[in-house]
Each structure stands twice: as structure tokens, then as C-alpha cells.
Design an enzyme around this catalytic site. Structure first.
Site, mmCIF file in Angstrom:
data_model
loop_
_atom_site.group_PDB
_atom_site.id
_atom_site.type_symbol
_atom_site.label_atom_id
_atom_site.label_comp_id
_atom_site.label_asym_id
_atom_site.label_seq_id
_atom_site.Cartn_x
_atom_site.Cartn_y
_atom_site.Cartn_z
ATOM 1 N N VAL A 84 47.579 61.531 30.770
ATOM 2 C CA VAL A 84 47.125 60.241 31.298
ATOM 3 C C VAL A 84 46.451 60.419 32.652
ATOM 4 O O VAL A 84 45.348 59.920 32.887
ATOM 5 C CB VAL A 84 48.307 59.244 31.410
ATOM 6 N N GLU A 101 51.100 47.571 33.426
ATOM 7 C CA GLU A 101 50.616 47.262 32.077
ATOM 8 C C GLU A 101 50.731 48.473 31.146
ATOM 9 O O GLU A 101 51.033 48.334 29.959
ATOM 10 C CB GLU A 101 49.152 46.808 32.167
ATOM 11 N N GLU A 142 56.981 64.402 20.081
ATOM 12 C CA GLU A 142 57.169 65.486 21.038
ATOM 13 C C GLU A 142 58.158 66.513 20.493
ATOM 14 O O GLU A 142 58.878 66.257 19.522
ATOM 15 C CB GLU A 142 57.684 64.907 22.362
ATOM 16 N N LYS A 198 60.718 49.268 26.567
ATOM 17 C CA LYS A 198 59.625 48.305 26.467
ATOM 18 C C LYS A 198 60.168 46.902 26.149
ATOM 19 O O LYS A 198 59.678 45.902 26.676
ATOM 20 C CB LYS A 198 58.635 48.751 25.391
#
Lengths: 429, 429
Positions: free
Chosen positions: A16, A130, A191, A206
Site C-alpha cells: 500500500v 477510510e 497470507e 471492520k
């Protein structure tokens, strides 16, 4: 337009982070126009400085993240390290030194969101995240801002791509859980240690974040009932198919009918094929939001991956920079309702139960009596017999999870019930 | 918390306005908590004062909208009148008197958005209009804020509920256009004068707004190529079915491949049944957004109706009130790319063409030659003959709309082509 650039510190430069750095460089002119001032990457903190990072100037790379956030000239810190520490301390230090923070850290926000929001507010800084929920899909901002004048009653969604990929493969190929997990690992969807995904921790974090924002209250990871997908069998998927359903790992946040409490949970559930979530394939995410005035909204997109997550991070970065320029902050935590989080037993749901029973007269009556004694009404029963054994598949009407659990316990104690082969909740109707 | 309430003037008290007023009353405590100050309905301007409006105190009602927006103590004006005038003058006057504006007026924003934004900016006021596009579905805010760090390449969606209802009925029941329109009218999905919906004006206004925000440029209603659904026949729907498609009225906004221009258009098109937009039923709306980093996102929900539209209005009202309290404004117009809007001829698309031709040897070769002469490559041809006549159904590969149009004109001139029975674009692949 201001010409002195806003300075950004990037903590973490993995999949990221490097994409955030890349877009900041390639789209610098766009970001300048949209923010109203240039934005500059002032430093990149990494653990392994020798790994080559394409597009990230070597002179910006440091292993001393603490010194970077303490520099005092940083306007916005982007945290894409993940995990609780050192992320928490670095974010707190960033606030103390006048920076706003954009984070993609679902575990940290789900555990310590309230403290982080308080630290941000104390320093007049922003905390945006976000990217912590469902990658690029705008969810935090629509819930917090677009629906700020509405009353959300339910959030129901697929918020973990790894488990959706696995369940989708089990559904389409008939594979068992292990086989599908192996395929997900081989394709990079899971993973090496898939625990956080397959045990539902990622989805539960989440769910906590979404529930807190949706219901304007505090919900932490510990408040979320969590079951993973490791016990889902090919037989469960086949049973779901016979019912015109498929199995998904759902995150469900609900306001109680009386409005006085909320629940948040993550577990596999059967949903009808006619439900839009049933057609969410592979590693995609989708979230339904049900609000009093808005009705049913759905948000769909890629829930993970470097680019989509970077998109969400950069949207927040633009907002944090705009606020810095205007000398203001965006909406912070909204937890005024102080609604308590009820335990799983209070959740109203339906069960799909497969029982292996003795194939003799009276068994169905016995089983039905147990349901009736617990106040659980039966929707359908399917009975199949073979060689002195039989299977009973019972689908209940809606009842409290406590009553359904007690029913299952009582069924286990019946002599004629040899095994409770599977239990799965039925949602989405 | 500030105790002096923020004052809101409501212009229009029809289906949306009365729902806004109702929620402001019933959810006053929530709005106070979310805004950080109480919010008060200070006046309601209507055309017909004698109509009873449940929940709206009679003493707030006035027929003098101009006096209301000129009062000088109004913090936010909510405009839900619709149409160009008097809405435009009232909004401009509101800005001049220090108010921010929340509008649901797609026609006005699509025509005069730039001037309105400039007026707002000049006075340090906000102009919000989430409700102008797709009712309660958050689209304006996600495009403007969540995707502020990304590059949107395409917006593709169903943004008009009336036409979707009509096309859905034609698809499911085999009804013709008139019959389906009658049903939509009877059920309240179509207005007595359905022109704005069925001729695509409503969708075109939304396409203009979405394109402007998505591509950070100015797009007005006049820039949008517009075709309605009045010429869609039961035969077109049947043809679509044979191709594994359905017909939808689509709003499509695209950035050209070279990034130097954009296009915006509204027309009926065939889309494959496998496309998520194909399963958007009845009066629902759904919009795909394709961005460089985020990938493909979809937003789905009720695109119209009093309550959903009120939800969007109230979300904007909360934002405008928060900004007032903080002495700031939200992000205004972003049109820095100044990308020109290319004409329809430049759009790259595919055609589905049905021809009535003479049933004799060499016709197909003649038709194929016309396509080749215009540089249009054919994907599939289906030929059916009966009684000396035959029909040819041609689906092209991707080509410019100009080339496709020229091809159709040339086909019309062929002696062997008796009629071009239908032409429809094919999208969503």
C-alpha cells in the site's frame, strides 16, 4: 494558491505504502489542484531500508519512524504499518507534534479508536481511516457524512476478500475448505498465516468500526461476536445449495428493534441466491446499509489490494490536507448515543441445523418437541432415511440466538440424535 | 456546545420537502448531536399555502420565498422546488444574504452549476447537491471526496428510476413501451407528463453533474448526448434477450483513452445479463465508477422518492451546518482540468443493427462491404429468411459512433436493404 507544500510522512512502504508514494509522484499536479497547495513526500519510515522501493527517493527513507513524526514540520502522517504497536505510539506522537493522521489500520482503530479520536481532537487534528474498511469502497465517509441526517438500522456485508474467495471456490468447485485455502494462498489471496482472515478477526475489526460509525456509539473488537470459516464444510455448502442459498462470511451490525442497543457479529451464514450479496464473487467486498429514510443502499468493489487501498488513503490525504489549509478539521468521533452492545444471545436470527438421527418412528416428534419447548418455531424440515440412520435438516423461523443455542444443546442430549452435523445461521431475507 | 440554533429555510414543501421537515422535527436530538448545535426550521416557502402539511407548523409557512431567503438570519437554505426559475434567483439571493445552500435540483445544477459554485465561493458559502443525483445513493460526496486522490476514467449507471421501471416491465412481461409506461404511471413511478424521464432529460442532467465532478471539468446539460426510451420496442428487448442481454437506459461518462477529452451521453443500450447493472430492477438506480487505483466500484439504492431524497438532503444539511459552525466551507467546484467535451461521434461503442433485406444471394456480401468501407469490423451476423424477405442482425466490434452512424446511413441507401428495423448500442463489456 499557497506554494509552500504540505508535508507528508509515510509510515510503512509495503504494497500500500509504495503505491501511495507512487501516485503522490505521478499525480502531483492533480493533487495540488485538488488540495489547493502542493503536497510533498517528506519522509518514508521503513523497517528494512535496503529493500529497493521503486519511485521512492532513497534520501527520504529512514528507519527512525519516531524521529520522522517528531520533526514538527509534518502536516499529515500516513500510517500503513498495521498492527497495534508501534503504530499506536507513532500516531499519538504525530498528533502531539501537530500532524493529522490517515491510517489504514483496522485492528488499531477497532481496538483504540476512541482514544485515538480523543487525541486527535485534543490537538485539533484529523484522524481518517477510510482504507481500514473494505479497501477502496467508500463506506466510512458515506456512513459518517452522507447518512449524517439519517438513522442506520443495519449494516450487512462481505468485508473480507480472502474468506470470500475461499467460500466462492468451495461453492463453485465443490472443494473442501483446506483445498480452497491452498488455492487462495497459491494465488496470493491468502497470507502465509491466514489466521486473521479465516478466523474472522479482520472482518470483526471492520464490523466494530462500521457499527460504531453507523450507530454513533462505541463498539470495539471485543464487542463483536466472531466465528471464522475454518469449520465450514463442503457438506454445508451443498446443504446451502439445496436450500437455494450460498455461504458467505458476513459482518452484521444491527440496531435492536427497540433502538436501545446494538449488536455486531461476524460468522458464516447461508444467504439466498436471490440476495445481491450472493453474487459477490472472488475477493470482492460488498456492504448493504439499511437506513430509515434512505432505504437499502449497497456499496461494492475491491476490498483489498495495494492500489484500491492507496486510493482510499489518498482520498483521506486530500481531505486532511484541505482541512489543514482551511485551519479546520473534519467530523471526528460521533458516539453520543452511548448505545450498549448486546451479547450474541440477544441477536435475532434463523438456524439451519443438520441432525443425524435414528431412523425410527417418533424421532421427528421428539425433535419438534425440543424446538417447541424453547419457543423456536420451525420453518421447514427435510427428512432422509438410509440403513437405520436418517438425517433431519431443520430450518427455523427467527428466534434469539440464545434460544437457538439452547435448542441445539437440548437436541444433543436426545438419545435419538446421534450427531448435530452442522449448524449455520440463515441471513439476508 | 452552541445553544443558539442554526436556522434553516425550506423552499418547497412537496414530497421531499415535507419529509425533510418531518425528519428535522422527529430527529432533532440526533441532528443537534451530529451538528454540534441545534438546528431549527425557520420558514417554509410554498406556492399553495392552504394545502395542509402534516408536521409543518402553519406559522412557518409563507408564499414569499424571496423575503424568506433575504431575512438575513438564515444559515442554510434547502431548495427542493426544482426547475430553473425561481430556484436560481432564490439560491443566488440566499448566497448574497450569507446562507449556504443544499439543493436537490439536478436541472439547475446541470445547467448553471459553475455560476452557482462561483456565487457560493464569492460569499464563503457552501453549495451541496447530493440529492440531485440518484436520490439517497451517495455519489457526489464519494466522487468529490473519497476519490479525490484517484483518477476516474468512467462512470456508467442507471440514474433514472422511471425509465428503469418501464424497461424492466418490458423485459419481464414482454409488454410494449406504451403499455409499460401506463403501468408505471398507474403505480406512481411515472409523472402525468413523463417527458423529462422518458426522453432522458433527467438522466442527462445527472450525467452532466457526474461527469463534471468525476473528471474535474465543466460539463453542462447541453454537452450530454441524449436519447430517450420512447423508441425502444418489444422487438428490441426480444433481440437483446437472444443476445443474452437486456436493455437499460444508461448514463455514460468517459475520459478518452488519451486523457485529453471526455464524453457524456444518455441512451438505451444492450448490456449482458452477466453485468451487475442488468439485475437492477424496478425503479432502483445503480452506478459503476471505474478509477485507476480503486478499480471498479458500484453504488446501488433507491434513486428517487421522498424519503431517500430527504436522506441525501439531510446529510448535506448536516455538513453545511457543521461548516457554518466551524467557519469554513466544504470542497467547492473542481474544474481545473478544463477537459473539453467531445461530440457523440467520437464515442467508441458497439452497435446492434437489425436490417430487413431482400432474401437473395449476395445481400450479406453487399452489407459486409458497407461495414468494411467504413472501417467497422463485424463481430457476429445472424440471418433469418422467410417468404422472399430476410432479416440480418449485425453486432459490430468497437468503433467510433461517427463511423457506425455513417455505416447505417450507407446501409439505408442500399437497394437490397428494405428497412433498418432497429439500432441499439451495446455496452458494459
Amino acid at each position: 494558491m499557497r506554494t509552500r507544500p504540505l508535508k507528508v510522512a509515510l509510515l510503512g512502504c509495503g504494497v500500500v505504502g509504495s503505491e501511495v508514494a507512487r501516485i503522490m509522484t505521478t499525480h502531483a499536479a492533480d493533487l495540488t489542484a485538488r488540495i489547493g497547495a502542493p503536497v510533498e513526500l517528506a519522509g518514508v519510515a521503513v523497517r528494512r531500508p535496503n529493500r529497493v522501493r521503486e519511485g521512492v527517493p532513497a534520501e527520504l527513507v529512514t528507519t527512525d519512524a519516531t524521529a520522522l513524526v517528531k520533526r514538527g514540520d509534518i502536516d499529515v502522517v500516513v500510517e500503513v504499518i498495521g498492527g497495534i504497536e508501534p503504530a499506536r505510539t507513532l500516531i499519538t506522537t504525530a498528533f502531539e507534534h501537530g500532524a493529522s493522521v490517515v491510517s489504514a489500520n483496522k485492528a488499531l482503530v477497532a481496538q483504540d479508536g476512541a482514544a485515538l479520536h480523543a487525541a486527535a481532537q485534543e490537538r485539533g487534528a484529523d484522524l481518517y481511516y477510510e482504507a481500514a474498511v473494505a479497501g477502496a469502497i467508500p463506506l466510512v465517509r458515506p456512513l459518517r457524512e452522507s447518512l449524517a441526517g439519517d438513522t442506520v438500522n443495519r449494516v450487512l456485508g462481505i468485508v473480507n476478500g480472502t474468506t470470500n474467495f475461499i467460500l466462492d471456490r468451495m461453492d463453485t468447485s465443490g472443494a473442501g475448505y483446506s483445498e480452497a485455502l491452498d488455492e487462495a494462498t497459491a494465488l496470493g489471496y491468502a497470507e502465509a498465516d491466514p489466521t486473521a482472515d479465516v478466523e474472522g478477526f479482520d472482518a470483526a475489526a471492520k464490523a466494530a468500526i462500521l457499527a460504531g460509525i453507523a450507530f454513533h456509539t462505541r463498539v470495539t473488537l471485543d464487542d463483536v461476536h466472531r466465528e471464522g470459516i475454518t469449520e465450514v464444510t463442503a457438506a454445508d455448502i451443498a446443504s446451502a445449495k439445496r436450500m437455494g442459498c450460498t455461504v458467505k462470511l458476513l459482518a452484521i451490525c444491527e440496531r435492536a428493534a427497540d433502538g436501545r442497543s446494538v449488536t455486531a457479529r461476524v460468522h458464516p451464514a447461508m444467504i439466498p441466491l436471490s440476495h445481491p450479496l450472493a453474487s459477490v464473487r472472488e475477493a470482492y467486498n460488498a456492504v448493504f446499509v439499511e437506513a430509515e429514510a434512505a432505504g437499502r443502499l449497497m456499496f461494492y468493489g475491491p476490498g483489498a489490494g495495494g492500489s484500491p487501498t492507496a486510493s482510499a488513503v489518498l482520498g483521506d490525504l486530500v481531505a486532511a490536507c484541505r482541512n489543514k489549509l482551511a485551519g479546520t478539521t473534519g467530523p471526528g468521533e460521533s458516539a453520543y448515543t452511548r448505545l450498549p452492545v448486546s451479547p450474541m444471545g440477544d441477536v435475532i436470527t434463523r438456524y439451519h441445523i443438520s441432525l443425524d438421527v435414528a431412523d425410527k418412528p417418533g424421532v421427528l416428534a421428539q425433535v419438534a418437541t425440543v424446538f417447541a419447548e424453547h419457543g423456536v418455531s420451525i420453518d421447514t424440515v427435510r427428512q432422509q432415511g438410509k440403513d437405520g440412520e436418517a438425517s433431519l435438516v431443520v430450518v427455523t423461523h427467527r428466534a434469539s440466538d440464545a434460544a437457538l443455542t439452547a435448542t441445539v444443546e437440548a437436541l444433543r442430549r436426545l438419545d435419538t440424535v446421534r450427531d448435530v452435523a452442522s449448524i449455520m445461521r440463515v441471513e439476508g431475507e
